[in-house]
Every structure is written in C-alpha cells, then in structure tokens.
Write a protein that holds these residues in place. Structure first.
Motif, PDB file in Angstrom:
ATOM      1  N   ILE A   1       0.820  -1.212   0.000  1.00 14.81           N
ATOM      2  CA  ILE A   1       0.000   0.000   0.000  1.00 14.81           C
ATOM      3  C   ILE A   1       0.855   1.265   0.000  1.00 14.81           C
ATOM      4  N   VAL A   2       2.019   1.218   0.653  1.00 10.56           N
ATOM      5  CA  VAL A   2       2.913   2.386   0.658  1.00 10.56           C
ATOM      6  C   VAL A   2       3.475   2.610  -0.745  1.00 10.56           C
ATOM      7  N   GLY A   3       3.807   1.515  -1.424  1.00 13.68           N
ATOM      8  CA  GLY A   3       4.326   1.605  -2.793  1.00 13.68           C
ATOM      9  C   GLY A   3       3.292   2.068  -3.806  1.00 13.68           C
ATOM     10  N   THR A   4       1.999   1.896  -3.465  1.00 14.41           N
ATOM     11  CA  THR A   4       0.941   2.321  -4.392  1.00 14.41           C
ATOM     12  C   THR A   4       0.493   3.754  -4.153  1.00 14.41           C
TER      13      THR A   4
ATOM     14  N   ILE B   1      10.559  -8.328  -8.227  1.00 14.98           N
ATOM     15  CA  ILE B   1      11.478  -7.792  -9.249  1.00 14.98           C
ATOM     16  C   ILE B   1      11.024  -6.393  -9.671  1.00 14.98           C
ATOM     17  N   GLU B   2       9.693  -6.224  -9.872  1.00  9.38           N
ATOM     18  CA  GLU B   2       9.145  -4.904 -10.212  1.00  9.38           C
ATOM     19  C   GLU B   2       9.502  -3.880  -9.142  1.00  9.38           C
ATOM     20  N   MET B   3       9.310  -4.286  -7.860  1.00  6.23           N
ATOM     21  CA  MET B   3       9.552  -3.363  -6.745  1.00  6.23           C
ATOM     22  C   MET B   3      11.034  -3.009  -6.612  1.00  6.23           C
ATOM     23  N   ILE B   4      11.907  -4.009  -6.760  1.00  8.07           N
ATOM     24  CA  ILE B   4      13.348  -3.794  -6.568  1.00  8.07           C
ATOM     25  C   ILE B   4      13.950  -2.993  -7.729  1.00  8.07           C
ATOM     26  N   LEU B   5      13.617  -3.377  -8.954  1.00 10.51           N
ATOM     27  CA  LEU B   5      14.236  -2.748 -10.124  1.00 10.51           C
ATOM     28  C   LEU B   5      13.487  -1.514 -10.621  1.00 10.51           C
ATOM     29  N   GLY B   6      12.270  -1.288 -10.081  1.00 12.40           N
ATOM     30  CA  GLY B   6      11.494  -0.121 -10.490  1.00 12.40           C
ATOM     31  C   GLY B   6      10.993  -0.199 -11.917  1.00 12.40           C
ATOM     32  N   ILE B   7      10.748  -1.447 -12.375  1.00 10.01           N
ATOM     33  CA  ILE B   7      10.202  -1.620 -13.724  1.00 10.01           C
ATOM     34  C   ILE B   7       8.755  -2.080 -13.622  1.00 10.01           C
ATOM     35  N   ARG B   8       8.021  -1.997 -14.718  1.00  8.67           N
ATOM     36  CA  ARG B   8       6.613  -2.404 -14.723  1.00  8.67           C
ATOM     37  C   ARG B   8       6.452  -3.580 -15.678  1.00  8.67           C
ATOM     38  N   LEU B   9       6.178  -4.768 -15.135  1.00 10.63           N
ATOM     39  CA  LEU B   9       5.944  -5.949 -15.969  1.00 10.63           C
ATOM     40  C   LEU B   9       4.455  -6.112 -16.248  1.00 10.63           C
TER      41      LEU B   9
ATOM     42  N   VAL C   1      12.762   3.954  -1.401  1.00  7.71           N
ATOM     43  CA  VAL C   1      13.508   3.105  -0.454  1.00  7.71           C
ATOM     44  C   VAL C   1      12.577   2.065   0.179  1.00  7.71           C
ATOM     45  N   ILE C   2      11.395   2.509   0.623  1.00  3.43           N
ATOM     46  CA  ILE C   2      10.433   1.588   1.241  1.00  3.43           C
ATOM     47  C   ILE C   2      10.012   0.504   0.249  1.00  3.43           C
ATOM     48  N   ARG C   3       9.739   0.916  -0.986  1.00  4.87           N
ATOM     49  CA  ARG C   3       9.317  -0.028  -2.027  1.00  4.87           C
ATOM     50  C   ARG C   3      10.401  -1.082  -2.279  1.00  4.87           C
ATOM     51  N   LYS C   4      11.657  -0.654  -2.394  1.00  5.19           N
ATOM     52  CA  LYS C   4      12.759  -1.589  -2.658  1.00  5.19           C
ATOM     53  C   LYS C   4      12.999  -2.531  -1.469  1.00  5.19           C
ATOM     54  N   THR C   5      12.883  -2.014  -0.252  1.00 10.58           N
ATOM     55  CA  THR C   5      13.050  -2.839   0.948  1.00 10.58           C
ATOM     56  C   THR C   5      12.002  -3.945   0.981  1.00 10.58           C
ATOM     57  N   PHE C   6      10.736  -3.581   0.756  1.00  4.63           N
ATOM     58  CA  PHE C   6       9.687  -4.598   0.748  1.00  4.63           C
ATOM     59  C   PHE C   6       9.801  -5.523  -0.456  1.00  4.63           C
ATOM     60  N   GLY C   7      10.416  -5.046  -1.529  1.00  2.00           N
ATOM     61  CA  GLY C   7      10.680  -5.900  -2.684  1.00  2.00           C
ATOM     62  C   GLY C   7      11.622  -7.041  -2.336  1.00  2.00           C
TER      63      GLY C   7
END
Length: 192
Positions: free
Chosen positions: A22-25, A86-94, A166-172
């Motif tokens: 939810i934080v990432g969205t 992978i989407e969350m860590i690399l910041g890409i949209r699959l 940062v939060i998104r990548k950590t949860f990724g």
C-alpha cells in the motif's frame, strides 16, 4: 486457543503488507485522486477486505472445481510474487493495469489492494498457517490500508519520492525472500 498465534499473525501480516504494498501504491493513489477528485477510503478498504476473506475461504474449492491443487497454485503464486518483487526492486513495470473509470472499487480495491498477488499469497499462506491467524492479519492489513489511503497526501509529502522508493525496494527484497521460501516449501508437494 483455536490456533491463535501472535508470531504467525506477525509473519502473515508482514507478508500481506509486502504483497499489498500500500505504501508503494501511494503514487498511484495520488494519481487517482488527481483524476477523480475524491477517493472513498472506507469503500475501497471494505471491498478489498471482503474480497480477500472470501477468497481465503472459497479459493481452494474454486481451484478444486477447475482441477488445480494448492501446491500447484502456491508454486505459481511464488512466481507471481517473484515478479512483483522484481518490479519493486528494479522499479520496472511488468504488469500493466487497465485504465480506470472510477477510483473506489476498481482499480483501488481490486486489483491494487486485493489483486492476483494477494489472492495467490492467501492460498499459499493457507497451506502453511492457521486460518484464524490469516483472517486477523487480513483485518490488520485492511486497517493499515484504510489509514494509508486516508492520509496518502500527507505520507507522500512526508516521505518524498526517495523515501517511497527506499520503502518499495526494501519490501521488494522481503517479498523476493518470501517467494523463494514459498517455492521451496511447495515444490516438493508437486511430486508426491
């Protein structure tokens, strides 16, 4: 006492928090608020909670109806979680979402909050944890979702783009570890 376990609830809660993300969205929520003016946090949270709890109880029967066992679904789910991570860590949209026409139920409650990743995770968790603990963890997460939706503008200002990243990548990374564990725990069940 009915299989009630705080450690399980905490584990399940963290898994669901990472999957729901939810934080990432928040950037998506902010975008939806700009498009549609007002976001009905109560309606979206309640709908997502109902979808998740319903799927928890009838999802397995639904799978049996179409001839899929829980281990197969869990392994497939581990792949979904892997790609979400992978989407969350690399910041890409699959995965590309369809364009929204209203912001309350679609796309907020489904598929953003209670999407394919969440459904898969719920059934995978059901094969490892007590149902009562999963339901409690869902309720806690829905409360968190509601709080985040209600205060999305404040959170966005407070964290900024870098903080959200940062939060998104950590949860990724957490989600990636969960996907690997889920795969390892269920892949053996495919060959029995």
């Amino acid at each position: 006492m009915l299989g009630f376990d705080f450690k399980e609830i905490a584990t399940i809660g963290m898994v669901l928090f990472a999957v729901i993300d939810i934080v990432g969205t928040i950037p998506i929520v902010v975008d939806l608020r700009q498009k549609y003016g007002h976001i009905e946090s109560e309606k979206a949270s309640l709908a997502a909670g109902i979808i998740m709890i319903t799927f928890l109880f009838v999802g397995e029967e639904l799978l049996n109806l179409i001839g899929i066992d829980v281990h197969s679904f869990a392994v497939a789910g581990s792949f979904v979680l892997f790609f979400l991570a992978i989407e969350m860590i690399l910041g890409i949209r699959l995965y590309k979402e369809e364009e929204a026409s209203s912001a309350s139920i679609v796309p907020l409650a489904f598929p953003l909050i209670a999407g394919a990743g969440t459904m898969t995770t719920l059934l995978s968790l059901k094969s490892q944890f007590q149902t009562i603990n999963i339901v409690i963890a869902i309720i806690f997460n829905i409360i968190l979702v509601f709080i985040v939706l209600k205060s999305s503008a404040k959170i966005e200002k407070m964290l900024g783009k870098n903080g959200l990243g940062v939060i998104r990548k950590t949860f990724g990374v957490v989600l990636l570890a969960i996907a690997v564990k889920l795969f390892a725990a269920n892949v053996k069940g495919l060959f029995h």
